[in-house]
Write an enzyme that holds these catalytic residues in place. Structure first.
Site, PDB file in Angstrom:
ATOM      1  N   GLU A  26       0.831  -1.206   0.000  1.00 18.73           N
ATOM      2  CA  GLU A  26       0.000   0.000   0.000  1.00 18.73           C
ATOM      3  C   GLU A  26       0.866   1.256   0.000  1.00 18.73           C
ATOM      4  OE1 GLU A  26      -3.706   0.191   1.668  1.00 18.73           O
ATOM      5  OE2 GLU A  26      -3.655  -1.727   2.702  1.00 18.73           O
ATOM      6  N   ASP A  27       0.372   2.286  -0.678  1.00 19.03           N
ATOM      7  CA  ASP A  27       0.850   3.658  -0.489  1.00 19.03           C
ATOM      8  C   ASP A  27       2.360   3.789  -0.641  1.00 19.03           C
ATOM      9  OD1 ASP A  27      -1.771   3.524   0.365  1.00 19.03           O
ATOM     10  OD2 ASP A  27      -1.512   4.872   2.049  1.00 19.03           O
TER      11      ASP A  27
ATOM     12  N   ASP B 147      -0.445  -0.157  -4.641  1.00 18.89           N
ATOM     13  CA  ASP B 147      -1.752   0.293  -5.134  1.00 18.89           C
ATOM     14  C   ASP B 147      -1.752   1.734  -5.632  1.00 18.89           C
ATOM     15  OD1 ASP B 147      -1.539   1.385  -2.580  1.00 18.89           O
ATOM     16  OD2 ASP B 147      -3.552   0.813  -1.939  1.00 18.89           O
ATOM     17  N   HIS B 148      -0.743   2.505  -5.291  1.00 15.47           N
ATOM     18  CA  HIS B 148      -0.532   3.869  -5.812  1.00 15.47           C
ATOM     19  C   HIS B 148       0.731   4.398  -5.158  1.00 15.47           C
ATOM     20  CE1 HIS B 148      -2.029   5.332  -1.960  1.00 15.47           C
ATOM     21  NE2 HIS B 148      -3.081   4.549  -2.120  1.00 15.47           N
TER      22      HIS B 148
ATOM     23  N   CYS C 246      -6.350   4.658  -2.902  1.00 15.50           N
ATOM     24  CA  CYS C 246      -6.491   3.201  -2.911  1.00 15.50           C
ATOM     25  C   CYS C 246      -7.781   2.671  -3.526  1.00 15.50           C
ATOM     26  CB  CYS C 246      -6.297   2.643  -1.506  1.00 15.50           C
ATOM     27  SG  CYS C 246      -7.295   3.428  -0.235  1.00 15.50           S
TER      28      CYS C 246
END
Length: 530
Positions: free
Chosen positions: A3-4, A241-242, A42
Site C-alpha cells: 500500500e501507499d 496500489d498507488h 487506494c
C-alpha cells in the site's frame, strides 16, 4: 500489492531503501519502470485493477463509497463487469485473498464483497488450502506501508472514535518484525516541495522503515513458495496500489501519486520470449493492463469490456490515463494523460488546491506542520504551489522536471505538445464512459433507484440432460454448495449425484445477495425446484 508506496526500492535506484528481498526478486525477474495506476488513492485504484476498467467507467471513482457527504453506498458496475479473479476461479483456479478488499462495490475489508470472487478471504487464507494439484491465484496485501503507518501512535492523533479505531488498525497492521536496516531521519532524500524540517524527516524515515518491514514480509512468502516446491511453477507479481502515503503524493495525479514499482518474476517455464532475468522493461504500463495480462497467462478469454493491453503479447502503449474525483469530504474532478515524457492534467474545479485540509491526511505530523508553515508564509515558492489553486490545465515535462513543478501550459514553445496531449485526453474521454459527467448524487440515485441498495433476484434452477442448470438475472454471479459444503462458483451446467441437497444464491456486484434457494436431487429428478 503493498500500500501507499512509490518506487522506493534499492533496485529501482533509491539510495537509502532497505529492500533486500525485493531487490533480489527484481534481479531474478523483470522490473517494469514505467508503471502507472489509474488513481492516486487506494479504493478507486483497486476497483480499476480488479475489474480491469477505469474507475469512472464503473462508478467506483469517488474516494470512497463507504465514507462521504452522501453517506455509505456501494458502486454498481455494469452488469458485464467481472473481477478477474472470479474469471480465474471459473476456469478452475483456487483464488484467495487476505483482509483487504476495498473495491467500492465492497467495503474495505474481507467479507464485504461479492462472495463469488474468492474461494477464501481473510487473514488465514493460503494456497495450501487448495485442492491437490490445483492451480491458484493469490492476492496478498501488505498493509504496513499504508499512510496510517506514518501517523505517530499515542498522543498525536485526534481524540474521539477515529483515535481509537486507527490505533487498533495500526496494531493490527504492523507485526513484530523489523526492517533489515533502519533508515535514519538525516539519511532520507527530500523532494523540493517539502520543507526540510525534523518533523518532515521523521515522517519520511518512518515510511522507509515501514517499507523495510514489508520487504521482510515479502521474503517470508517467497520462502514459503520455495519450501512448498512451487517457486519455479509460480509467477510472482509485486506492485503497490498507488504512490507514497505522504503529502503531495497520495491522492494526486503527479507521478508521486500514480507512478508505482512493478516486478514480475517469470519462472523459466513461463518466461516470455526475449525476456531476460534482471532486465528492465521501460514500456508504459497502466494498471488496467494487469487483468488482461493475468487472464491471458492463465488461458482465460479476456472480456471485451477490458480496455487494457496484454503485457506479454500486446502492442505498446503511447499513453496512460488517470483520474481524481471526490476525496473523502472534498469534491474534485481531474483527469490526466501521460506519455513517456509529458504529463497533462485537466481540472474541472480549478480553484481547488491539492493541499486542502483533509481530516484523515491531517493526522500526519508533517501535514499539520506544512499547513502551519504555509499560513505563516514560511514556505518557499515551490513548497507553496500545492496549497494554491492549480488552474484549468497543467503541462509538465517529466524528463527535465521529474517533480512536476514547472507548468508549461502557457509556454509557446510547448504549444504543439499541449495540443497533442489535450487531444489524447479528449479522445480517451470520448471512448471511455465517465460517470462523473453527472453528480455523485445522480449516480447514487441510479445505483439505488428506491433509495436503498437493490437485492439480487434469486437464481433459477432447472435440469437438462441429467445436468443442473442455474441462471440469474442481470448477469449476476451464482454460487452453490452441496450438502452444506463450501460455496463454489457456478460456471457451467453440473452433473450431480442423486439425493444431494443443493443451495444456491446470486449476487450482482454492488447489490445485496439474493435469498438462497435449495433443492434436492431425488432418484427421479423433477423439472423444477421444490
Amino acid at each position: 500489492m503493498a500500500e501507499d508506496m512509490s518506487p522506493r526500492l534499492g533496485v529501482f535506484g533509491d539510495p537509502v531503501a532497505s529492500t533486500p528481498n525485493l531487490d533480489q526478486l527484481a534481479e531474478r525477474g523483470v522490473m517494469y519502470s514505467n508503471t502507472y495506476t489509474t488513481a492516486g488513492v487506494c479504493a478507486p485504484s483497486r476497483a480499476a485493477h480488479i475489474l480491469g476498467r477505469h474507475q469512472m467507467a464503473t462508478g467506483t471513482q469517488h474516494m470512497r463509497t463507504t465514507r462521504g457527504p452522501l453517506g455509505t453506498y456501494r458502486s454498481v458496475p455494469p452488469a458485464d463487469a467481472k473481477a478477474y479473479p472470479e474469471l480465474l476461479r471459473a476456469a478452475g483456479y483456487y483464488t484467495y485473498t487476505d483482509d483487504k478488499l476495498d473495491y467500492q462495490f465492497s467495503g474495505p475489508l474481507a467479507g464485504s464483497g461479492p462472495f463469488t470472487i474468492w474461494d477464501e478471504e481473510g487473514a488465514n487464507s493460503h494456497w495450501r488450502k487448495r485442492g491437490d494439484g490445483q492451480a491458484f491465484f493469490g492476492f496478498v496485501n501488505f498493509q504496513v506501508t499504508h499512510e496510517s503507518g506514518v501517523f505517530r501512535p499515542l498522543g498525536s492523533w485526534p481524540h474521539g472514535p477515529l483515535h481509537f479505531v486507527m490505533q487498533l488498525a495500526r496494531a493490527w497492521r504492523i507485526p513484530d518484525i523489523q526492517p533489515a536496516r533502519s533508515v535514519l531521519a538525516h539519511e532520507v532524500p527530500l523532494p523540493p516541495y517539502y520543507p526540510d524540517t525534523p518533523t518532515v524527516r521523521a515522517d519520511v524515515a518512518r515510511h522507509y522503515n515501514n517499507i523495510g518491514v514489508m520487504d521482510r514480509q515479502v521474503g517470508a512468502i517467497l520462502q514459503q513458495l520455495e519450501q512448498d516446491g512451487l517457486a519455479e511453477s509460480t509467477i510472482v507479481i509485486w506492485t503497490t496500489d498507488h504512490g507514497d502515503g505522504l503529502p503531495r503524493a497520495k491522492r494526486e495525479l503527479f507521478d508521486s501519486g500514480i507512478h508505482v514499482p512493478l516486478i514480475i518474476y517469470w519462472p523459466e517455464a513461463y518466461r516470455p520470449d526475449g525476456v531476460a532475468p534482471g532486465s528492465v522493461d521501460e514500456r508504459l504500463i497502466s494498471f488496467v493492463d494487469l487483468a488482461p495480462t493475468i487472464l491471458s497467462l492463465a488461458g482465460v478469454t479476456v472480456p471485451d469490456g477490458m480496455p487494457g493491453l496484454n503485457l506479454v503479447s500486446g502492442p505498446q502503449r503511447q499513453y496512460v490515463f488517470a483520474a481524481r474525483d471526490r476525496i473523502d469530504e472534498i469534491a474534485d474532478r481531474q483527469r490526466a494523460v501521460r506519455d513517456s515524457r509529458y504529463k497533462y492534467i485537466r481540472s474541472w474545479q480549478p480553484r481547488q488546491p491539492g493541499g486542502h485540509a483533509l481530516a484523515f491526511r491531517d493526522n500526519i505530523d508533517m501535514m499539520r506542520q506544512m499547513h502551519t508553515l504555509y499560513a505563516e508564509g514560511k514556505l518557499n515558492a515551490v513548497q507553496r504551489q500545492w496549497f494554491e489553486p492549480p488552474g484549468e490545465e497543467r503541462l509538465f515535462d517529466t524528463l527535465t522536471d521529474p517533480h512536476e513543478l514547472h507548468d508549461l501550459s502557457a509556454d509557446a514553445g510547448h504549444a504543439r505538445v499541449l495540443e497533442r496531449m489535450r487531444g489524447a485526453l479528449d479522445a480517451w474521454l470520448n471512448e471511455t464512459p465517465d460517470l462523473s459527467e453527472i453528480s455523485e448524487a445522480e449516480m447514487l440515485a441510479r445505483f439505488q433507484p428506491q433509495g436503498e441498495t437493490p437485492v439480487t433476484p434469486p437464481p433459477r434452477f432447472s435440469l437438462s440432460n441429467g445436468r443442473v442448470v442455474l441462471g440469474a438475472e442481470y448477469n449476476a454471479s451464482i454460487g452453490y454448495r452441496i450438502n452444506g459444503g463450501d460455496w463454489q462458483l457456478y460456471s457451467q451446467p453440473m452433473p450431480l449425484e442423486r439425493r444431494v441437497t443443493v443451495h444456491a444464491k446470486a449476487v450482482r456486484y454492488g447489490w445485496e445477495e439474493s435469498d438462497e434457494i435449495s433443492f434436492v436431487i431425488p432418484v427421479e429428478p423433477p423439472s423444477a425446484p421444490e
